[in-house]
Design a protein around this motif. Structure first.
Motif, PDB file in Angstrom:
ATOM      1  N   PHE A   1       0.835  -1.206   0.000  1.00  0.00           N
ATOM      2  CA  PHE A   1       0.000   0.000   0.000  1.00  0.00           C
ATOM      3  C   PHE A   1       0.870   1.257   0.000  1.00  0.00           C
ATOM      4  N   ALA A   2       1.989   1.240   0.742  1.00  0.00           N
ATOM      5  CA  ALA A   2       2.902   2.379   0.739  1.00  0.00           C
ATOM      6  C   ALA A   2       3.444   2.619  -0.664  1.00  0.00           C
ATOM      7  N   GLU A   3       3.740   1.542  -1.379  1.00  0.00           N
ATOM      8  CA  GLU A   3       4.222   1.679  -2.758  1.00  0.00           C
ATOM      9  C   GLU A   3       3.117   2.191  -3.680  1.00  0.00           C
ATOM     10  N   GLU A   4       1.912   1.625  -3.552  1.00  0.00           N
ATOM     11  CA  GLU A   4       0.810   2.015  -4.426  1.00  0.00           C
ATOM     12  C   GLU A   4       0.389   3.474  -4.200  1.00  0.00           C
ATOM     13  N   GLY A   5       0.281   3.858  -2.922  1.00  0.00           N
ATOM     14  CA  GLY A   5      -0.157   5.218  -2.610  1.00  0.00           C
ATOM     15  C   GLY A   5       0.972   6.219  -2.519  1.00  0.00           C
ATOM     16  N   GLY A   6       2.202   5.717  -2.412  1.00  0.00           N
ATOM     17  CA  GLY A   6       3.359   6.603  -2.342  1.00  0.00           C
ATOM     18  C   GLY A   6       3.527   7.304  -1.003  1.00  0.00           C
ATOM     19  N   GLU A   7       2.818   6.837   0.033  1.00  0.00           N
ATOM     20  CA  GLU A   7       2.859   7.507   1.325  1.00  0.00           C
ATOM     21  C   GLU A   7       2.615   6.498   2.453  1.00  0.00           C
ATOM     22  N   PHE A   8       3.071   6.839   3.645  1.00  0.00           N
ATOM     23  CA  PHE A   8       2.712   6.064   4.833  1.00  0.00           C
ATOM     24  C   PHE A   8       2.937   6.921   6.070  1.00  0.00           C
ATOM     25  N   VAL A   9       2.358   6.483   7.187  1.00  0.00           N
ATOM     26  CA  VAL A   9       2.455   7.204   8.458  1.00  0.00           C
ATOM     27  C   VAL A   9       2.907   6.224   9.532  1.00  0.00           C
ATOM     28  N   CYS A  10       3.805   6.660  10.406  1.00  0.00           N
ATOM     29  CA  CYS A  10       4.252   5.849  11.538  1.00  0.00           C
ATOM     30  C   CYS A  10       3.748   6.488  12.820  1.00  0.00           C
ATOM     31  N   SER A  11       2.735   5.877  13.436  1.00  0.00           N
ATOM     32  CA  SER A  11       2.218   6.374  14.700  1.00  0.00           C
ATOM     33  C   SER A  11       3.041   5.823  15.860  1.00  0.00           C
ATOM     34  N   PHE A  12       3.073   6.563  16.956  1.00  0.00           N
ATOM     35  CA  PHE A  12       3.894   6.239  18.115  1.00  0.00           C
ATOM     36  C   PHE A  12       3.183   5.187  18.963  1.00  0.00           C
ATOM     37  N   ALA A  13       3.845   4.058  19.229  1.00  0.00           N
ATOM     38  CA  ALA A  13       3.260   2.985  20.042  1.00  0.00           C
ATOM     39  C   ALA A  13       3.609   3.216  21.508  1.00  0.00           C
ATOM     40  N   THR A  14       2.599   3.258  22.375  1.00  0.00           N
ATOM     41  CA  THR A  14       2.800   3.571  23.780  1.00  0.00           C
ATOM     42  C   THR A  14       2.280   2.449  24.676  1.00  0.00           C
TER      43      THR A  14
ATOM     44  N   ILE B   1       4.601  10.239  12.436  1.00  0.00           N
ATOM     45  CA  ILE B   1       5.574  10.682  11.428  1.00  0.00           C
ATOM     46  C   ILE B   1       4.966  10.440  10.045  1.00  0.00           C
ATOM     47  N   GLU B   2       4.729  11.498   9.313  1.00  0.00           N
ATOM     48  CA  GLU B   2       4.156  11.391   7.964  1.00  0.00           C
ATOM     49  C   GLU B   2       5.280  11.279   6.939  1.00  0.00           C
ATOM     50  N   CYS B   3       5.165  10.312   6.046  1.00  0.00           N
ATOM     51  CA  CYS B   3       6.259  10.004   5.117  1.00  0.00           C
ATOM     52  C   CYS B   3       5.779   9.873   3.679  1.00  0.00           C
ATOM     53  N   LYS B   4       6.644  10.253   2.774  1.00  0.00           N
ATOM     54  CA  LYS B   4       6.503   9.941   1.356  1.00  0.00           C
ATOM     55  C   LYS B   4       7.413   8.750   1.060  1.00  0.00           C
ATOM     56  N   TRP B   5       6.851   7.747   0.400  1.00  0.00           N
ATOM     57  CA  TRP B   5       7.635   6.557   0.062  1.00  0.00           C
ATOM     58  C   TRP B   5       8.746   6.916  -0.915  1.00  0.00           C
ATOM     59  N   LEU B   6       9.959   6.441  -0.636  1.00  0.00           N
ATOM     60  CA  LEU B   6      11.105   6.677  -1.510  1.00  0.00           C
ATOM     61  C   LEU B   6      11.458   5.457  -2.342  1.00  0.00           C
ATOM     62  N   GLN B   7      11.660   4.333  -1.674  1.00  0.00           N
ATOM     63  CA  GLN B   7      12.034   3.118  -2.388  1.00  0.00           C
ATOM     64  C   GLN B   7      11.867   1.907  -1.497  1.00  0.00           C
ATOM     65  N   THR B   8      11.780   0.748  -2.140  1.00  0.00           N
ATOM     66  CA  THR B   8      11.766  -0.536  -1.446  1.00  0.00           C
ATOM     67  C   THR B   8      12.960  -1.347  -1.936  1.00  0.00           C
ATOM     68  N   ILE B   9      13.753  -1.839  -1.000  1.00  0.00           N
ATOM     69  CA  ILE B   9      14.970  -2.561  -1.349  1.00  0.00           C
ATOM     70  C   ILE B   9      14.829  -4.024  -0.947  1.00  0.00           C
ATOM     71  N   PRO B  10      14.841  -4.958  -1.898  1.00  0.00           N
ATOM     72  CA  PRO B  10      14.864  -6.383  -1.528  1.00  0.00           C
ATOM     73  C   PRO B  10      16.184  -6.706  -0.840  1.00  0.00           C
ATOM     74  N   MET B  11      16.123  -7.367   0.295  1.00  0.00           N
ATOM     75  CA  MET B  11      17.340  -7.677   1.045  1.00  0.00           C
ATOM     76  C   MET B  11      17.799  -9.094   0.716  1.00  0.00           C
TER      77      MET B  11
ATOM     78  N   VAL C   1      10.484  11.896   5.594  1.00  0.00           N
ATOM     79  CA  VAL C   1       9.546  12.554   6.498  1.00  0.00           C
ATOM     80  C   VAL C   1       9.139  13.908   5.921  1.00  0.00           C
ATOM     81  N   VAL C   2       7.836  14.148   5.870  1.00  0.00           N
ATOM     82  CA  VAL C   2       7.336  15.426   5.349  1.00  0.00           C
ATOM     83  C   VAL C   2       6.596  16.229   6.419  1.00  0.00           C
ATOM     84  N   SER C   3       6.204  15.585   7.518  1.00  0.00           N
ATOM     85  CA  SER C   3       5.523  16.304   8.594  1.00  0.00           C
ATOM     86  C   SER C   3       5.518  15.453   9.854  1.00  0.00           C
TER      87      SER C   3
END
Length: 208
Positions: free
Chosen positions: A67-80, A126-136, A153-155
């Motif tokens: 989904f991050a690849e398809e939409g080009g974006e993702f968000v990382c919320s803080f786990a507490t 943390i709001e992010c724009k997807w940059l790349q996916t690297i197969p390891m 990170v954009v915001s």
């Protein structure tokens, strides 16, 4: 003692217990068809600060990654600590397209610069724009089973309650949880914080 995959000198692999505790990237992403996914990733961290970037590692091509690849974006919320049970619920293997927000009883909140929402109950995101996916690809070649997803990170969102009068984020007061080995988690004790400055010439330069 020494441990490796061949010797098996311990009954359980200690690797994750030694690369620990690890921050949790609670990743939300929207697919091309508008499907919403929320999943926790313990192979997660900040990997650059100028510009700021984060990365998470996915075992297989799971929904958060695709989904991050398809939409080009993702968000990382803080786990507490207060959200530990809901965070754990979002790791359930739901059918593709079924939202983990609803399954875990979590509310969405709109992001500022990306389309995927953040976890409303979380004190930071943390709001992010997807940059790349690297197969390891492992030593010796072969097919990659893990994929490193990198975003810029954009915001940043921070609950005002956790911003000090000096303009600093009180991370400890948010009571973040982190992943250990086996089934272990760790909660940060706010009183355990201490500050150290690097030696002269060590690059201890404050960034704005």
């Amino acid at each position: 003692m020494h441990y490796d995959a061949e010797s098996r000198t311990l009954p359980h692999n200690p690797f994750k217990a030694l690369v620990a505790p690890r921050p949790i990237g609670w990743v939300s992403a929207l697919g091309a068809g508008g499907q919403l996914n929320l999943s926790p990733y313990s192979f997660f961290n900040g990997v650059a600060d100028n510009p700021e970037m984060v990365a998470f590692s996915s075992f297989g091509r799971k929904d958060a990654m695709t989904f991050a690849e398809e939409g080009g974006e993702f968000v990382c919320s803080f786990a507490t600590l207060a959200l530990k049970d809901a965070m754990n619920q979002t790791s359930a293997p739901l059918p593709r397209g079924e939202s983990e927000f609803g399954f875990a009883g979590l509310a969405t909140a709109p992001s500022r610069k990306v389309r995927p929402p953040r976890v409303a109950e979380s004190p930071a995101a943390i709001e992010c724009k997807w940059l790349q996916t690297i197969p390891m690809v492992p030593l010796g070649g072969g097919e990659a089973t893990y994929f490193l997803v990198i975003g810029q990170v954009v915001s940043l969102y921070i609950d005002d309650r956790f911003v000090t009068p000096q303009g600093r984020v009180d991370t400890g007061a948010m009571r973040p949880i982190m992943r250990g080995g086996y089934f272990d988690y760790f909660a940060v004790d706010p009183e355990s914080r201490f500050e150290m400055r690097r030696p002269a010439g060590g690059g201890d330069v404050p960034r704005s």
